[in-house]
Design a protein around this motif. Structure first.
Motif, PDB file in Angstrom:
ATOM      1  N   ALA A   1      -3.489  14.101   7.700  1.00  0.00           N
ATOM      2  CA  ALA A   1      -3.825  13.416   8.955  1.00  0.00           C
ATOM      3  C   ALA A   1      -4.937  12.390   8.750  1.00  0.00           C
ATOM      4  O   ALA A   1      -4.852  11.261   9.239  1.00  0.00           O
ATOM      5  N   LEU A   2      -5.978  12.776   8.012  1.00  0.00           N
ATOM      6  CA  LEU A   2      -7.123  11.881   7.812  1.00  0.00           C
ATOM      7  C   LEU A   2      -6.750  10.642   7.010  1.00  0.00           C
ATOM      8  O   LEU A   2      -7.175   9.533   7.331  1.00  0.00           O
ATOM      9  N   PHE A   3      -5.972  10.839   5.961  1.00  0.00           N
ATOM     10  CA  PHE A   3      -5.613   9.717   5.091  1.00  0.00           C
ATOM     11  C   PHE A   3      -4.331   9.016   5.530  1.00  0.00           C
ATOM     12  O   PHE A   3      -3.901   8.053   4.899  1.00  0.00           O
ATOM     13  N   GLU A   4      -3.724   9.514   6.630  1.00  0.00           N
ATOM     14  CA  GLU A   4      -2.475   8.943   7.151  1.00  0.00           C
ATOM     15  C   GLU A   4      -1.470   8.809   6.012  1.00  0.00           C
ATOM     16  O   GLU A   4      -0.856   7.756   5.802  1.00  0.00           O
ATOM     17  N   ALA A   5      -1.331   9.901   5.272  1.00  0.00           N
ATOM     18  CA  ALA A   5      -0.535   9.890   4.047  1.00  0.00           C
ATOM     19  C   ALA A   5       0.775  10.637   4.215  1.00  0.00           C
ATOM     20  O   ALA A   5       0.950  11.447   5.139  1.00  0.00           O
ATOM     21  N   GLU A   6       1.672  10.389   3.284  1.00  0.00           N
ATOM     22  CA  GLU A   6       2.896  11.179   3.143  1.00  0.00           C
ATOM     23  C   GLU A   6       2.711  12.077   1.936  1.00  0.00           C
ATOM     24  O   GLU A   6       2.494  11.591   0.817  1.00  0.00           O
ATOM     25  N   LEU A   7       2.744  13.399   2.139  1.00  0.00           N
ATOM     26  CA  LEU A   7       2.545  14.335   1.054  1.00  0.00           C
ATOM     27  C   LEU A   7       3.875  14.842   0.535  1.00  0.00           C
ATOM     28  O   LEU A   7       4.746  15.245   1.305  1.00  0.00           O
ATOM     29  N   VAL A   8       4.020  14.836  -0.790  1.00  0.00           N
ATOM     30  CA  VAL A   8       5.250  15.293  -1.434  1.00  0.00           C
ATOM     31  C   VAL A   8       4.873  16.363  -2.451  1.00  0.00           C
ATOM     32  O   VAL A   8       4.064  16.117  -3.348  1.00  0.00           O
ATOM     33  N   GLN A   9       5.413  17.557  -2.286  1.00  0.00           N
ATOM     34  CA  GLN A   9       5.140  18.653  -3.218  1.00  0.00           C
ATOM     35  C   GLN A   9       5.930  18.431  -4.501  1.00  0.00           C
ATOM     36  O   GLN A   9       7.103  18.063  -4.471  1.00  0.00           O
ATOM     37  N   ASP A  10       5.274  18.664  -5.631  1.00  0.00           N
ATOM     38  CA  ASP A  10       5.923  18.474  -6.912  1.00  0.00           C
ATOM     39  C   ASP A  10       5.374  19.431  -7.937  1.00  0.00           C
ATOM     40  O   ASP A  10       4.275  19.976  -7.771  1.00  0.00           O
ATOM     41  N   GLN A  11       6.102  19.629  -9.015  1.00  0.00           N
ATOM     42  CA  GLN A  11       5.627  20.425 -10.137  1.00  0.00           C
ATOM     43  C   GLN A  11       4.862  19.494 -11.070  1.00  0.00           C
ATOM     44  O   GLN A  11       5.188  18.321 -11.186  1.00  0.00           O
ATOM     45  N   PRO A  12       3.816  20.011 -11.739  1.00  0.00           N
ATOM     46  CA  PRO A  12       3.052  19.155 -12.647  1.00  0.00           C
ATOM     47  C   PRO A  12       3.908  18.626 -13.782  1.00  0.00           C
ATOM     48  O   PRO A  12       4.815  19.296 -14.276  1.00  0.00           O
ATOM     49  N   ALA A  13       3.578  17.401 -14.199  1.00  0.00           N
ATOM     50  CA  ALA A  13       4.280  16.788 -15.326  1.00  0.00           C
ATOM     51  C   ALA A  13       3.880  17.473 -16.623  1.00  0.00           C
ATOM     52  O   ALA A  13       2.813  18.073 -16.730  1.00  0.00           O
ATOM     53  N   THR A  14       4.744  17.404 -17.613  1.00  0.00           N
ATOM     54  CA  THR A  14       4.433  17.997 -18.910  1.00  0.00           C
ATOM     55  C   THR A  14       4.352  16.912 -19.962  1.00  0.00           C
ATOM     56  O   THR A  14       4.785  15.789 -19.751  1.00  0.00           O
TER      57      THR A  14
ATOM     58  N   MET B   1       0.842  -1.197   0.000  1.00  0.00           N
ATOM     59  CA  MET B   1       0.000   0.000   0.000  1.00  0.00           C
ATOM     60  C   MET B   1       0.873   1.242   0.000  1.00  0.00           C
ATOM     61  O   MET B   1       1.655   1.463   0.917  1.00  0.00           O
ATOM     62  N   ASN B   2       0.748   2.033  -1.051  1.00  0.00           N
ATOM     63  CA  ASN B   2       1.550   3.245  -1.199  1.00  0.00           C
ATOM     64  C   ASN B   2       0.756   4.453  -0.715  1.00  0.00           C
ATOM     65  O   ASN B   2      -0.163   4.911  -1.387  1.00  0.00           O
ATOM     66  N   LYS B   3       1.112   4.984   0.442  1.00  0.00           N
ATOM     67  CA  LYS B   3       0.397   6.129   1.000  1.00  0.00           C
ATOM     68  C   LYS B   3       1.096   7.458   0.690  1.00  0.00           C
ATOM     69  O   LYS B   3       0.793   8.485   1.287  1.00  0.00           O
ATOM     70  N   ARG B   4       1.998   7.420  -0.245  1.00  0.00           N
ATOM     71  CA  ARG B   4       2.688   8.628  -0.685  1.00  0.00           C
ATOM     72  C   ARG B   4       1.815   9.326  -1.739  1.00  0.00           C
ATOM     73  O   ARG B   4       1.390   8.712  -2.717  1.00  0.00           O
ATOM     74  N   ILE B   5       1.545  10.611  -1.532  1.00  0.00           N
ATOM     75  CA  ILE B   5       0.696  11.376  -2.449  1.00  0.00           C
ATOM     76  C   ILE B   5       1.480  12.579  -2.960  1.00  0.00           C
ATOM     77  O   ILE B   5       1.991  13.380  -2.179  1.00  0.00           O
TER      78      ILE B   5
END
Length: 238
Positions: free
Chosen positions: A225-238, A1-5
């Motif tokens: 917090a709700l999704f118990e996720a790891e959030l990673v900021q990124d630039q949109p893909a092109t 299960m990948n909780k990275r978003i």
């Protein structure tokens, strides 16, 4: 299960362009899930959370009633607005400047396979965010979204929601009125509900403007917090 978003802030972007981008990411996840099943592999599926501000646009969901749009094509042009029929649930809604629109494109197999729970979590994210501004927001039974003063003659909607899911992969999402021009809501019957008003965060607080980046930060905090996720900021893909 990948909780990275991966969080992508798209800034101001045309609705159709963003919709096409959602479809691209959605297909990427679904195709990987199908490939995993066919080839008996376990490659992790990615998750995305797009944040965007759209130019004036009205969108109608699959179950929506066209009569809930109260203007014709010529009047839409006069208001510098566009209109699209789209593949989410729900009726008609409006997006425009001063609104935070969020599109989580998640593989719910990475979190939980329950669409109702997913919607409740999105609502809870907004409810917790508004509480930080001293507003007591709640759900309205049978009406997806986030409301103020439910059960009174002054009930008003501050956040609309409509999602699509296939193979437990989500798209579309929520629209939170922060500094939105509420006059545009007079051009439709919001979500097909005739007897309730629409409001925005700045109107409720009596402020000219609430910083969008400040609100986004709070939304992401509660989403994580709700999704118990790891959030990673990124630039949109092109």
């Amino acid at each position: 299960m990948n909780k990275r978003i991966t969080v992508e802030e798209l800034g101001q972007k045309d609705y159709k362009e963003t919709w096409d981008y959602q479809e691209l990411l959605f297909k990427k996840i679904v195709d990987l899930k199908i490939s995993n099943r066919r080839n008996n592999t376990t490659h992790p599926t990615p998750n995305y959370f797009l944040l965007v501000e759209h130019p004036h646009v009205f969108t109608l969901g699959k179950s929506g009633d066209m009569s809930n749009l109260l203007v014709d094509e010529e009047q839409l042009q006069q208001h510098n607005a566009k209109f699209y029929k789209i593949n989410r649930g729900g009726d008609i809604t409006y997006h425009g400047p001063g609104q935070i629109v969020g599109y989580p494109i998640l593989d719910l197999d990475n979190f939980f396979t329950d669409i109702h729970k997913y919607l409740r979590y999105l609502e809870e994210m907004v409810i917790r965010t508004l509480a930080e501004y001293g507003l007591k927001a709640t759900r309205s039974e049978g009406e997806t979204g986030v409301w103020l003063d439910v059960g009174t003659p002054f009930a008003r909607k501050i956040c609309a929601m409509g999602v699509r899911a296939s193979r437990w992969v989500t798209m579309h999402g929520f629209a939170l009125n922060v500094n939105a021009n509420l006059g545009y809501f007079d051009l439709m019957i919001p979500c097909g509900i005739k007897d309730k008003a629409v409001t925005s965060l700045n109107a409720e607080l009596g402020r000219a403007e609430v910083p969008l980046e400040e609100v986004k930060e709070k939304l992401l905090f509660h989403f994580k917090a709700l999704f118990e996720a790891e959030l990673v900021q990124d630039q949109p893909a092109t």
